[in-house]
Structures are given as C-alpha cells and as structure tokens.
Design a protein around this motif. Structure first.
Motif, PDB file in Angstrom:
ATOM      1  N   GLU A 159      27.197  45.523 -18.546  1.00  0.00           N
ATOM      2  CA  GLU A 159      27.377  44.621 -17.418  1.00  0.00           C
ATOM      3  C   GLU A 159      28.377  45.187 -16.413  1.00  0.00           C
ATOM      4  O   GLU A 159      29.309  45.903 -16.778  1.00  0.00           O
ATOM      5  CB  GLU A 159      27.879  43.255 -17.903  1.00  0.00           C
ATOM      6  CG  GLU A 159      26.991  42.581 -18.942  1.00  0.00           C
ATOM      7  CD  GLU A 159      25.659  42.105 -18.387  1.00  0.00           C
ATOM      8  OE1 GLU A 159      25.513  42.071 -17.148  1.00  0.00           O
ATOM      9  OE2 GLU A 159      24.775  41.762 -19.195  1.00  0.00           O
ATOM     10  N   THR A 160      28.193  44.823 -15.156  1.00  0.00           N
ATOM     11  CA  THR A 160      29.140  45.221 -14.115  1.00  0.00           C
ATOM     12  C   THR A 160      30.147  44.115 -13.814  1.00  0.00           C
ATOM     13  O   THR A 160      31.180  44.359 -13.199  1.00  0.00           O
ATOM     14  CB  THR A 160      28.397  45.585 -12.812  1.00  0.00           C
ATOM     15  OG1 THR A 160      27.584  44.467 -12.415  1.00  0.00           O
ATOM     16  CG2 THR A 160      27.508  46.803 -13.024  1.00  0.00           C
ATOM     17  N   GLU A 161      29.852  42.878 -14.271  1.00  0.00           N
ATOM     18  CA  GLU A 161      30.748  41.751 -14.007  1.00  0.00           C
ATOM     19  C   GLU A 161      30.441  40.625 -14.992  1.00  0.00           C
ATOM     20  O   GLU A 161      29.417  40.632 -15.675  1.00  0.00           O
ATOM     21  CB  GLU A 161      30.574  41.243 -12.571  1.00  0.00           C
ATOM     22  CG  GLU A 161      29.143  40.820 -12.254  1.00  0.00           C
ATOM     23  CD  GLU A 161      28.950  40.467 -10.792  1.00  0.00           C
ATOM     24  OE1 GLU A 161      29.910  40.589 -10.018  1.00  0.00           O
ATOM     25  OE2 GLU A 161      27.839  40.066 -10.440  1.00  0.00           O
ATOM     26  N   ASN A 162      31.370  39.661 -15.075  1.00  0.00           N
ATOM     27  CA  ASN A 162      31.203  38.483 -15.941  1.00  0.00           C
ATOM     28  C   ASN A 162      30.748  38.879 -17.342  1.00  0.00           C
ATOM     29  O   ASN A 162      29.741  38.392 -17.863  1.00  0.00           O
ATOM     30  CB  ASN A 162      30.207  37.506 -15.322  1.00  0.00           C
ATOM     31  CG  ASN A 162      30.658  36.996 -13.973  1.00  0.00           C
ATOM     32  OD1 ASN A 162      31.855  36.805 -13.725  1.00  0.00           O
ATOM     33  ND2 ASN A 162      29.706  36.777 -13.068  1.00  0.00           N
ATOM     34  N   LEU A 163      31.524  39.768 -17.956  1.00  0.00           N
ATOM     35  CA  LEU A 163      31.134  40.383 -19.223  1.00  0.00           C
ATOM     36  C   LEU A 163      30.851  39.354 -20.316  1.00  0.00           C
ATOM     37  O   LEU A 163      29.762  39.334 -20.907  1.00  0.00           O
ATOM     38  CB  LEU A 163      32.258  41.334 -19.661  1.00  0.00           C
ATOM     39  CG  LEU A 163      31.883  42.496 -20.563  1.00  0.00           C
ATOM     40  CD1 LEU A 163      30.866  43.388 -19.891  1.00  0.00           C
ATOM     41  CD2 LEU A 163      33.135  43.306 -20.921  1.00  0.00           C
ATOM     42  N   ASN A 201      29.727  45.948 -22.913  1.00  0.00           N
ATOM     43  CA  ASN A 201      30.585  46.960 -22.308  1.00  0.00           C
ATOM     44  C   ASN A 201      30.397  46.977 -20.798  1.00  0.00           C
ATOM     45  O   ASN A 201      29.300  46.782 -20.299  1.00  0.00           O
ATOM     46  CB  ASN A 201      30.323  48.349 -22.898  1.00  0.00           C
ATOM     47  CG  ASN A 201      28.924  48.850 -22.603  1.00  0.00           C
ATOM     48  OD1 ASN A 201      27.941  48.306 -23.105  1.00  0.00           O
ATOM     49  ND2 ASN A 201      28.822  49.888 -21.810  1.00  0.00           N
ATOM     50  N   ARG A 202      31.505  47.195 -20.116  1.00  0.00           N
ATOM     51  CA  ARG A 202      31.466  47.242 -18.667  1.00  0.00           C
ATOM     52  C   ARG A 202      30.993  48.618 -18.220  1.00  0.00           C
ATOM     53  O   ARG A 202      31.396  49.640 -18.780  1.00  0.00           O
ATOM     54  CB  ARG A 202      32.849  46.956 -18.089  1.00  0.00           C
ATOM     55  CG  ARG A 202      32.846  46.628 -16.593  1.00  0.00           C
ATOM     56  CD  ARG A 202      34.242  46.254 -16.138  1.00  0.00           C
ATOM     57  NE  ARG A 202      34.774  45.109 -16.851  1.00  0.00           N
ATOM     58  CZ  ARG A 202      34.477  43.847 -16.584  1.00  0.00           C
ATOM     59  NH1 ARG A 202      33.616  43.570 -15.615  1.00  0.00           N
ATOM     60  NH2 ARG A 202      35.015  42.854 -17.273  1.00  0.00           N
ATOM     61  N   GLY A 260      30.016  51.222 -14.753  1.00  0.00           N
ATOM     62  CA  GLY A 260      30.271  51.425 -13.335  1.00  0.00           C
ATOM     63  C   GLY A 260      30.386  52.896 -13.039  1.00  0.00           C
ATOM     64  O   GLY A 260      29.928  53.745 -13.808  1.00  0.00           O
ATOM     65  N   GLY A 284      31.589  53.531 -19.005  1.00  0.00           N
ATOM     66  CA  GLY A 284      30.295  53.196 -19.592  1.00  0.00           C
ATOM     67  C   GLY A 284      29.391  54.393 -19.734  1.00  0.00           C
ATOM     68  O   GLY A 284      29.662  55.324 -20.497  1.00  0.00           O
ATOM     69  N   ASN A 324      35.102  54.331 -24.171  1.00  0.00           N
ATOM     70  CA  ASN A 324      34.635  53.020 -23.720  1.00  0.00           C
ATOM     71  C   ASN A 324      35.405  51.943 -24.466  1.00  0.00           C
ATOM     72  O   ASN A 324      36.171  52.233 -25.396  1.00  0.00           O
ATOM     73  CB  ASN A 324      33.133  52.870 -23.963  1.00  0.00           C
ATOM     74  CG  ASN A 324      32.482  51.911 -22.968  1.00  0.00           C
ATOM     75  OD1 ASN A 324      33.160  51.177 -22.253  1.00  0.00           O
ATOM     76  ND2 ASN A 324      31.164  51.907 -22.910  1.00  0.00           N
ATOM     77  N   GLU A 368      37.972  41.764 -28.897  1.00  0.00           N
ATOM     78  CA  GLU A 368      38.024  42.895 -27.973  1.00  0.00           C
ATOM     79  C   GLU A 368      38.390  44.173 -28.714  1.00  0.00           C
ATOM     80  O   GLU A 368      39.373  44.214 -29.458  1.00  0.00           O
ATOM     81  CB  GLU A 368      39.045  42.633 -26.865  1.00  0.00           C
ATOM     82  CG  GLU A 368      39.061  43.721 -25.801  1.00  0.00           C
ATOM     83  CD  GLU A 368      39.946  43.383 -24.618  1.00  0.00           C
ATOM     84  OE1 GLU A 368      40.043  44.215 -23.703  1.00  0.00           O
ATOM     85  OE2 GLU A 368      40.529  42.279 -24.615  1.00  0.00           O
TER      86      GLU A 368
END
Length: 409
Positions: A326-330, A349-350, A352, A356, A362, A374
């Motif tokens: 994801e790029t946001e709102n993980l 995992n984020r 961008g 990633g 990561n 986490e």
C-alpha cells in the motif's frame, strides 16, 4: 551445499592463541554463503592483524567503540542491526566474564548487548581457566541469558596441558552457526509461498506487470525452510536464483500461478501469498506485435482470478496469510483485505519510490482479527524470519483451539 546463503554473520575475535584460526573461520563462513564482517578486540590484535581479516572477509575490520567516523552514525548500533547472528570465536575467559556482567566498554561487548540476533561464543582458554569456578559461574549466566555456547573441545593446548578449552574447528563452527537459523517452529508442516510479480501478455512483446523483485517472497520461503517446513515456492518472473532446499516452480501469468497454487495447496498447512499478482489482464492478447499507428489505444481488461480468496475459501483451508502493498492508509486497507477475503493474517508493507519493491530492507504491519503488530525496518531476510515466528505462534494457537473444540462433548 551453501548453508548460510545470504546470511550476515558478525565474527568477534578476542585475545588468545586460537585467534590464529579466525582467518580460516571467516573463509569457511564465506564458503557457506555468508557475508562476514569482523570485530577485532585490542587483545586479539596482539595475535592476528586487522589486515589479514580484512583480506579474507573483503570488508574493513572494526576495532574501536569510540571511533569518531563510525559513531557519527551510531556504528555499534548499525552493526548490531546488520548482523543475522554474532559469533565470538575465540571467546576468552575475560570476554565471557565481561559479557556475563553486561559490560559495554568495548565495541564487541556493546554490539552483543545491542543486537536482537542470536549471539554464540566459542570458548578458548587454558583447561584450568575453563574449569575455574568463576568461569563456570559466568558460563551458567550466559546460558541463562540465551547466549549459545559452541564447545569447547578437549585436547592438547598451546601451554602444553591437556583438557577442555580448545576452540572448535572452523568447519564445526559453520555447522553450528547454520543450526542457529533452524528454529524447528515449522517442523512437519507443509508450506506454499508465492513470490514476485505476474506478467499479463498484451502481445508477444508487451505485458502488464509491476515492480516486485520477489526478494521478500524468496526470503519468506527460505525462512520457512529454515524453520523446518517442506516448502513449495511458486514464483512469477524474477531474476533471483532458486532458494536452496526449497521446491521452486516458475510461472508467468496470474492464471498460471492460480493453477499451480491449487495443484500444490491440497496438503498444505500454511499458505503465504507474498506475490504481487496482477488484478487485471487484457481480455485478448494479440497474436503478433501491435504496431504503433494511432495516437491513442484502448485496452479492454478483465479481472484475474483471486488466488488469496480462493485458497481461504477451501474446505478445509490452510492457515492463510496475505500481503498488502500500500502507498497509504496501511492498516485500514490491510484490515479490509483481511475481512473481505477471510484471511488469518495480512502482512502490510508500504511501497513507494524508495521503499518496498526492489529494496533490501522493509518493515511490516501484521494485521489480524483483534490485533496489530509492527515489525520494524530491517533486512528482508531478518524480517522474513520474524514473520515466520509470528505465523508459527498464531498457527499453533489456532490449531490448539480447533483441537479443543473438536474434543468438547
């Protein structure tokens, strides 16, 4: 067989005549596939030079805790985080005492305190020093603190005496370091892992894909193997070599991956879907290369089969773990995926420009019913082992709960 492939081993060398074996220890670790860095104590430098160890390791040797250049970046912490395992060989009686006391007044002892990775020592000293009550008390403390003890062996010593206190041979140490990664948490289990991208052909030349390198999925497959599982890795197109002691199947499209998964999932206990599969594919792939003619071209796309959802829907289903890039709102997107596909766990995992896909490090956010955990930024190999430990705990808990349910009158 390369038993330490892609492992990062930090070798600590302390003062004693057995330090002459350290160069061979480095060489043997590298032959087994490990990347090796060396910390040389002041006492050890009286027996073997930093230049020798630099030559055999291929890296500068670390010697000083208060090195201005290194400590500008918190060098001892960086080394502690870098290592997959720390091996002190030889470990003198003095170093054992200082480690047992929790001292951190030189670089090696500070790293041993700062690392979360396994620490092992290979004692080497005069037989009377080894048998002394103080050394044996320190030994008991180190064992209580989960420091692994390799040896010592018995035999003739440099002082002319005979008895326990000889450092184990480098070949024996390599085997024992390899065993540090064999946790046994997946003993007797069958695991299927997917990795890499998929390729959806537009024509014989072009296709739809993504930036996944497959590094995380391959690391997860290796970590599951090290934990004792029989592992099948189903990989999309990558440039990575097949992991050792893992059955690797190569596929290209999402449909091929789906079919391969369902062929091999029948007897699997755990499924870990790390692959970044394409969600859509062209309705029809052209038989020949599409030539450049018009200013615009429209592709008609259709959904690909949902591998994760189809595995989780099996009766009975394996313990099913999905990944979410994801790029946001993980956490939000991961929980939506968890609930919509009825998964046991989602590792989010984020991704961008600099994190990633394609990177060597990561972090993961583990989302499951009623819990979020986490795993901080770290090399993917270490991250994969942390994930496998978490999955093993959750798998055992679910399996135990199911057995108790079946036994109820």
């Amino acid at each position: 067989m390369s038993t330490l492939t892609n492992k990062r081993i930090l070798l600590g060398v302390t003062g004693g005549i057995a330090a002459y074996k350290s160069a061979d220890t480095v060489r043997r670790l590298r032959e087994a596939g490990a990347e090796v860095r060396v910390i040389l104590t002041a006492g050890a430098a009286e027996f073997i030079t930093a230049l020798t160890l630099q030559a055999v390791s291929g890296h500068p040797v670390y010697q000083h805790l208060l090195d201005t250049d290194a400590e500008a970046g918190m060098g001892h912490i960086e080394l502690a985080r870098w290592a997959d395992a720390v091996l002190v060989a030889p470990a003198s009686a003095n170093f054992m005492a200082r480690l047992a006391q929790g001292r951190a007044d030189d670089l090696l002892s500070a790293v041993c305190l700062a690392t979360e990775s396994p620490v092992a020592i290979a004692p080497a000293m005069n037989q009377q020093m080894w048998s002394n009550a103080a050394t044996q008390t320190n030994l008991a403390t180190l064992k209580k603190n989960c420091v692994r003890i390799f040896g010592p062996a018995e035999g003739s010593q440099a002082c002319g005496e005979v008895g326990p206190g000889r450092m184990l041979e480098p070949t024996d140490l390599v085997v024992m370091v390899s065993d540090l990664f064999a946790s046994g948490e997946f003993d007797g289990l069958t695991v299927v892992v997917t990795a890499g991208p998929t390729w959806e052909a537009i024509d014989p030349v072009r296709g739809l894909t993504n930036r996944s390198s497959g590094k995380m999925g391959y690391a997860v497959a290796t970590a599951a193997m090290e934990a004792g599982a029989k592992v099948t890795l189903i990989s999309g197109p990558t440039a990575l070599p097949d992991p050792e002691r893992v059955r690797t199947l190569r596929v290209e499209s999402t449909q091929e991956m789906h079919d391969a998964v369902h062929t091999h999932i029948v007897d699997a206990d755990i499924f870990i879907g790390v692959a970044a599969v394409a969600d859509y594919r062209p309705v029809r792939a052209a038989d020949g290369k599409i030539k450049k003619t018009l200013e615009k071209m429209t592709l008609e796309l259709e959904r690909t089969p949902d591998i994760l959802a189809s595995v989780a829907a099996r009766k009975p289903a394996p313990f099913t773990v999905g990944f979410a890039a994801e790029t946001e709102n993980l956490e939000q997107h991961a929980r939506q995926k968890l609930e919509a596909k009825k998964l046991d766990l989602v590792a989010a995992n984020r991704v961008g420009a600099d994190i990633g896909f394609g990177t060597d490090e990561n972090s993961l956010l583990l989302v499951e019913p009623g819990a979020v955990t986490e795993l901080p930024m770290q090399p993917k190999a270490k991250l994969a082992r942390a994930l496998i430990r978490h999955i093993a705990t959750r798998y055992r808990a679910k399996h135990t709960a199911k057995v108790h349910t079946l036994r109820r009158p």
